[in-house]
Design a protein around this motif. Structure first.
Motif, short mmCIF file in Angstrom:
data_model
loop_
_atom_site.label_atom_id
_atom_site.label_comp_id
_atom_site.label_asym_id
_atom_site.label_seq_id
_atom_site.Cartn_x
_atom_site.Cartn_y
_atom_site.Cartn_z
N LEU A 82 20.12 9.82 -63.64
CA LEU A 82 21.55 9.88 -62.76
C LEU A 82 22.25 8.39 -62.79
O LEU A 82 21.49 7.42 -62.79
N LEU A 83 23.53 8.59 -62.71
CA LEU A 83 24.15 7.08 -62.73
C LEU A 83 24.12 6.73 -61.25
O LEU A 83 24.57 7.58 -60.73
N PRO A 84 23.65 5.58 -61.06
CA PRO A 84 23.40 5.18 -59.48
C PRO A 84 24.77 4.92 -58.73
O PRO A 84 24.88 5.17 -57.68
N TRP A 85 25.77 4.65 -59.50
CA TRP A 85 27.10 4.33 -58.91
C TRP A 85 28.03 5.52 -58.51
O TRP A 85 28.98 5.41 -57.89
N ARG A 86 27.44 6.64 -59.12
CA ARG A 86 28.28 7.88 -59.13
C ARG A 86 27.68 8.77 -58.01
O ARG A 86 26.54 8.63 -57.75
N ASN A 91 28.01 12.67 -60.71
CA ASN A 91 27.09 12.82 -61.90
C ASN A 91 26.93 14.26 -62.51
O ASN A 91 27.06 14.39 -63.86
N LEU A 94 29.87 14.45 -64.98
CA LEU A 94 29.78 13.57 -66.27
C LEU A 94 29.88 14.52 -67.33
O LEU A 94 30.36 14.13 -68.43
N ARG A 142 23.73 19.27 -63.40
CA ARG A 142 24.50 18.91 -64.44
C ARG A 142 24.15 19.51 -65.68
O ARG A 142 24.92 19.92 -66.50
#
Length: 257
Positions: A82-86, A91, A94, A142
């Motif tokens: 996972l992208l931590p800033w999203r 996520n 994406l 996702r």
């Protein structure tokens, strides 16, 4: 959709990892792959997903993708990825960003995927605010948001504690039973394989070769019942007999190395 792995062999320089693997994940089934550490299970999954090319052999698909399918093949990773800033919704979204969807269509797909995994109320949360089990639910959402024809899962429960793993297996199975997406599922856990799989592919130690395919005749929805437990225990004993000697030899090889 069937996913066919035909005469797959792979080497990393001088190291032979896979040797002549012929394996088909049939339309609508979960095919689990088990075997000793280092036998090439994850490499085979990467080849199946097109992340790496085999040294020899080929991957083919047969049959129609489901209605609404955006990606024929999609992944669920062991480490969540996972992208931590999203946010959770970000996520999941994406996977849709390179598809020509309207904002409304994208929002509908994301909302539906979150609802299927029980994540609707966490749409605006960041990954660091979630437990490991919730993070993996995001990873599964996702993967499902594109309505894949084939789902590839690389030890998706291995980073979770036993209680969380049990809950997530139940949730994943409930979601899978709704659509029965073809799935190739790599795991070290025999009990996990037998909770989920229609068939179990047993691999030898490196270089990985398919040694046996074991069918699990009990329907997934009935496997937690008392009547099925003896049969599931019998199959688990058989699987352990098939891999015990290979696993022991693989451990000795790693120790010697």
């Amino acid at each position: 959709m069937d996913l066919r792995l035909e005469a797959i062999s792979h080497r990393y320089d001088a190291l032979a990892v896979l040797d002549g693997v012929d394996l088909t994940a049939r339309d609508g089934e979960i095919l689990a792959i088990i075997g000793p550490s280092g036998c090439g299970k994850s490499t085979l999954l990467q080849i199946a997903g097109g992340l790496i090319l085999p040294t020899s052999g080929r991957v083919t698909a047969a049959g129609a993708a489901p209605a609404g399918c955006l990606n024929p093949i999609t992944y669920v990773f062991q480490d969540f990825a996972l992208l931590p800033w999203r946010t959770v919704a970000g996520n999941v979204a994406l996977a849709l960003e390179h598809h020509p969807l309207s904002r409304a269509e994208r929002g509908e797909r994301v909302a539906a995927a979150l609802a299927r995994l029980g994540l609707a109320e966490f749409a605006d949360a960041l990954p660091r605010q979630l437990s490991g089990g919730m993070r993996q639910r995001v990873g599964i959402a996702r993967a499902l948001v594109v309505d894949p024809a084939v789902l590839l899962l690389d030890e998706p429960m291995s980073a979770l504690d036993a209680q969380t793993r049990e809950l997530l297996i139940e949730d994943f199975l409930g979601v899978w039973l709704q659509n029965r997406t073809t799935a190739l599922y790599v795991t070290h856990n025999l009990a996990e394989a037998l909770r989920l799989a229609d068939r179990v592919a047993v691999f030898s130690r490196r270089p990985g070769r398919l040694t046996e395919l074991v069918a699990v005749a009990v329907p997934q929805a009935e496997r937690s019942g008392e009547a099925a437990r003896l049969e599931i225990a019998r199959i688990q004993d058989r699987l352990w007999e098939l891999i015990r000697a290979e696993a022991s030899a693989a451990d000795r090889e790693m120790a010697d190395a």
